[in-house]
Write an enzyme that holds these catalytic residues in place. Sequence first.
Site, mmCIF file in Angstrom:
data_model
loop_
_atom_site.group_PDB
_atom_site.id
_atom_site.type_symbol
_atom_site.label_atom_id
_atom_site.label_comp_id
_atom_site.label_asym_id
_atom_site.label_seq_id
_atom_site.Cartn_x
_atom_site.Cartn_y
_atom_site.Cartn_z
ATOM 1 C CG ASP A 17 20.698 -94.452 -84.862
ATOM 2 O OD1 ASP A 17 21.323 -95.360 -84.268
ATOM 3 O OD2 ASP A 17 20.466 -93.343 -84.356
ATOM 4 N N GLY A 23 20.548 -90.675 -79.156
ATOM 5 C CA GLY A 23 19.675 -91.843 -79.180
ATOM 6 C C GLY A 23 18.478 -91.497 -80.062
HETATM 7 O O1 MRU Z 1 25.198 -91.279 -81.722
HETATM 8 P P1 MRU Z 1 24.101 -91.756 -80.807
HETATM 9 O O2 MRU Z 1 24.520 -91.894 -79.386
HETATM 10 O O3 MRU Z 1 22.842 -90.951 -80.973
HETATM 11 O O4 MRU Z 1 23.781 -93.226 -81.354
HETATM 12 C C1 MRU Z 1 22.740 -93.933 -80.752
HETATM 13 C C2 MRU Z 1 22.590 -95.314 -81.270
HETATM 14 O O5 MRU Z 1 23.271 -95.738 -82.169
HETATM 15 C C3 MRU Z 1 21.506 -96.134 -80.652
HETATM 16 O O6 MRU Z 1 21.804 -97.500 -80.714
HETATM 17 C C4 MRU Z 1 20.182 -95.895 -81.400
HETATM 18 O O7 MRU Z 1 19.941 -94.540 -81.585
HETATM 19 C C5 MRU Z 1 19.031 -96.504 -80.688
HETATM 20 S S1 MRU Z 1 18.688 -95.692 -79.138
HETATM 21 C C6 MRU Z 1 17.335 -96.489 -78.506
#
Ligand code: MRU
Length: 313
Positions: free
Chosen positions: A213, A45
Site C-alpha cells: 500500500d 486494494g
Molecule cells: O484493506 P485492503 O483490502 O484495501 O488492503 C489491501 C492490501 O493490503 C493489498 O495487499 C494492497 O492494497 C495491494 S493490492 C494490489
Amino acid sequence: MDSIRWEGNALHLLDQRLLPSDTVWRTIDTWQAAADAIADMVVRGAPAIAITAAYGLALAVRTGADRAAAVEGLRSARPTAVNLRWALDRLESVADKHVESEAVKIHAEDRQVCQSLGRWGAPLMGGGVMTICNTGSLATGGHGTALGMIRSAIGEGRRVHVYALETRPYLQGARLTAYECMHDRIPVTLVADGMAGALMAAGRIDSVVVGCDRVAANGDTANKIGTYGLAVLARHHSIPFYVAMPMSTLDASCPDGTGIAIEHRPPDELRSIRGVNIAPDDANVWNPAFDVTPAELISAWITERGHWTPTRL
Ligand code: MRU
C-alpha cells in the site's frame, strides 16, 4: 474478473464486501459516493482505490462540484495506500474537460502495469507460494500485482500452488483470493493466518509474495496487517519474501516506514463477522488495517519496470 467499470456518466463498482456469496454492482454517480465506497471498502486494494478516486474526480467535474473539495474528500477516504494520492496528484494539472479521459487512461494503464509486473515476477514463482489479502484483478484494474505474478507464471507454464491466508479480520484472502483463484482455475488452498508458520515448517512453501500500500524510500513496506509477521516467519525458514510493487506505490517523500500513516478500522470488524458477534460486544479491540515490514526482511521488490532497489538512508 473485474471490479470497476466506467460508463461515461457513472461508475460501477462490484461490491467486494458481499463476495463470494453475492455479486452486486453499485452505481456511483457523485464524488461523495466514490469516497464513501472507498472508505466503506465496497472497493479496496491500493490500485483499485486509486482508479476509483480518479473516476470520482471525473464525476465531480461532470456534476459541477467544487473540485478542491472533491480532491480533499477523495484523498482522505483511506489514509495508507499512497496510490490514492498519486492518482489525484496526477490529475491536479489536468483541465476539467480532460479529467475523464485521464481517469480512463489511469484505469487502462493499471492493467498494463500489472501485466508487465507479472512478467518480471513470473520467473520467481514456482511450487508453493503463500500470499495474504487480495492482490488480484479485484484489487487492481485487472490481472493483479502479487496474484498477477502468480497468474503470469502459470500462463508461462510454471507449476504454482497458492496458499491463501484468510486475512483476518476482513477476510480478503478467504472471500476474495480463494474465490478469484478458483474462478480462474489457479490451484489454491485456503489456510488460516495462524497456520503460516506450520506450513512453512512442513516445507510446503517455496516463496511468499505480497502486495503493498505504500513503500518508503528505504524499502520499508506497508501492506495488509499480518504481512510483517509473515516476513519474520519467512526469514526464519529461509524462504524468499517478495513484494509486488507498482511504481505508483512508492512514496519517495517518505524516508522510512515510521512516516507511513496506518489506518485503524472500526472495532466491530474484529468483534463480528457479517453482523454475527464472535467476541463480547464490549471487548477492547486494536484493529490496524496495515503493518510495516522492514526492508531488511524483503528479498526483492518487483515493479512494472523490473526489480526496484531502495535508497539506503
Ligand atoms: O484493506 P485492503 O483490502 O484495501 O488492503 C489491501 C492490501 O493490503 C493489498 O495487499 C494492497 O492494497 C495491494 S493490492 C494490489
